[in-house]
Design an enzyme around this catalytic site. Structure first.
Site, PDB file in Angstrom:
ATOM      1  N   SER A  67      61.192  22.934  40.900  1.00  0.00           N
ATOM      2  CA  SER A  67      62.044  21.722  41.013  1.00  0.00           C
ATOM      3  C   SER A  67      60.951  20.581  40.603  1.00  0.00           C
ATOM      4  CB  SER A  67      62.563  21.215  42.200  1.00  0.00           C
ATOM      5  OG  SER A  67      63.619  21.897  42.395  1.00  0.00           O
ATOM      6  N   LYS A  70      62.364  18.237  37.661  1.00  0.00           N
ATOM      7  CA  LYS A  70      62.906  16.908  37.968  1.00  0.00           C
ATOM      8  C   LYS A  70      62.071  15.765  37.808  1.00  0.00           C
ATOM      9  CE  LYS A  70      66.275  19.076  41.281  1.00  0.00           C
ATOM     10  NZ  LYS A  70      65.935  20.552  41.412  1.00  0.00           N
ATOM     11  N   SER A 127      66.408  16.937  46.336  1.00  0.00           N
ATOM     12  CA  SER A 127      66.105  17.944  45.187  1.00  0.00           C
ATOM     13  C   SER A 127      67.411  18.576  44.758  1.00  0.00           C
ATOM     14  CB  SER A 127      64.852  18.970  45.664  1.00  0.00           C
ATOM     15  OG  SER A 127      64.443  19.699  44.596  1.00  0.00           O
TER      16      SER A 127
END
Length: 393
Positions: A67, A70, A127
């Site tokens: 993640s 991101k 997330s």
């Protein structure tokens, strides 16, 4: 192997970006503090304020992004906001693709129209892969086009060893980066979009009408250390537990000093937080920041030829700060290297020379100096007079 105190060449826009990209110059043996043992496959500690790498390990090894992907999605969303392609209040549809995203979720569905600001919070705090996909489709039109934008932006930032295959970070062949490239991205994210960085310090968030579970930010340092204000966690079985964390603390005669830690491949959520905290604390205590010049303060005022004024102030629009091992500030020396003679005209911000900084006999930084003011060309008689003086000189 771990390496301490790498130095790099700052650029006009981003000190740390150049630092991470440029070949490192190692300190003399025994001159730099040794970093603590860090239980992670890769790590990087940057002094963002000074633009120096304090410690690193295997920062060019390819790693799964999880993640941390991101961070780039956020960069492109914030860029679209600034360009007014989207607004925070604008409501975006939730596609079936976004709704069915596996992994961490914000719990949105196709019956909803969700404001961009809520999707940003869902992406950062929770997330949420569903929120991330909705943003990617809203900015890029399709996920595929957004991924192309991600890779184009990575190239523009100088992230030479990063490739994106999706916006959210689920494991996919070739979806890799390095600690070095993450340092570039995180630094530019903070420097380019300071007005949006408060989202990364948000501790709790849940979209109205969705389950409150998964509403706590996984960056546990936000709850442990009041000086930490970001940035992003990541985890997959391939990537391990990862954390890009940043902290700012106040210091006398320097002001706020910001550090950035990147810990990749830790064994657990607790481990990634502990190792990140260890790096940050060590960076603040093992090194001192030295402010050489205030923002806009002339580092020198050399003579100018063939100009409407006889001198020009050179320096930087931001403060010039270097970081040195604790207790060694008195050994810092500086030298300005520039062309001579300086012949007008000069525009404000024009590159003029370089401030070379050393600790004892060891070079530690090179800072580009620019014109702090414009100097127009003199009239024909003034130029002729100075031409004669230069010829005699």
């Amino acid at each position: 192997m771990p390496v301490s105190m790498k130095i790099f060449l700052p650029t006009l826009r981003s000190f740390v970006l150049a630092a991470v990209l440029a070949p490192a110059v190692l300190w003399a043996q025994g001159q730099a503090p040794q970093p603590p043992e860090i239980a992670a496959r890769n790590y990087l500690l940057l002094d963002v304020t000074a633009g120096q790498v304090l410690a690193s390990k295997d920062i060019d090894a390819p790693v799964e992004q999880a993640s941390l992907t991101k961070l780039m999605t956020g960069y492109l969303v914030f860029d679209a906001l600034r360009a007014k392609k989207i607004t925070l209040e604008q409501k975006l549809p939730v596609s079936v693709l976004a709704w069915k995203m596996p992994g961490s979720r914000m719990f949105i569905d196709p019956k909803m129209q969700v404001p961009v600001e809520d999707l940003i919070k869902g992406m950062i705090v929770q997330s949420g892969n569903d929120a991330t996909m909705a943003l990617a489709e809203g900015v890029g039109g399709t996920a595929e086009n957004f991924v192309k934008l991600m890779n184009d932006q990575a190239k523009a930032l100088g992230m030479k060893n990063t490739a994106y295959k999706n916006p959210e970070g689920l494991t996919e062949p070739g979806h890799t980066t390095t600690a070095r490239d993450l340092g570039v991205l995180a630094t530019r994210l903070m420097q380019d979009f300071p007005e949006y960085m408060h989202y990364y310090a948000t501790k709790h968030y849940a979209y109205p009408g969705t389950p409150p579970s998964n509403g706590t930010n996984r960056n546990s340092l936000l709850f442990r250390d009041p000086t930490v204000d970001g940035l992003k966690t990541g985890h997959t079985s391939a990537a391990g537990y990862c954390l890009v964390a940043t902290s700012k603390r106040d210091f006398p005669n320097v002001g706020q000093r910001r550090l950035l830690s990147i810990v990749l491949g830790a064994s657990s959520e607790n481990a990634r937080a502990n190792e990140s905290q260890k790096l940050l604390n060590w960076g603040y205590t093992a090194f001192d920041a030295v402010k050489l010049f205030d923002a806009g303060q002339p580092a020198a005022t050399p003579a100018v030829w063939k100009g409407k004024q006889n001198t020009i102030k050179i320096g930087r629009p931001d403060a010039i700060v270097v970081t040195v091992p604790a207790g060694s500030a008195g050994k810092v020396t500086t030298q300005i290297v520039r062309t001579d003679p300086l012949v007008a005209p000069f525009t404000k911000g024009q590159s003029i020379g370089t401030l070379k900084v050393s600790l004892g006999d060891q070079p530690i930084a090179e800072v580009p100096l620019v014109a702090l003011e414009a100097v127009e060309q003199a009239g024909i008689f003034g130029r002729a007079w100075d031409a004669m003086r230069l010829w005699i000189k």
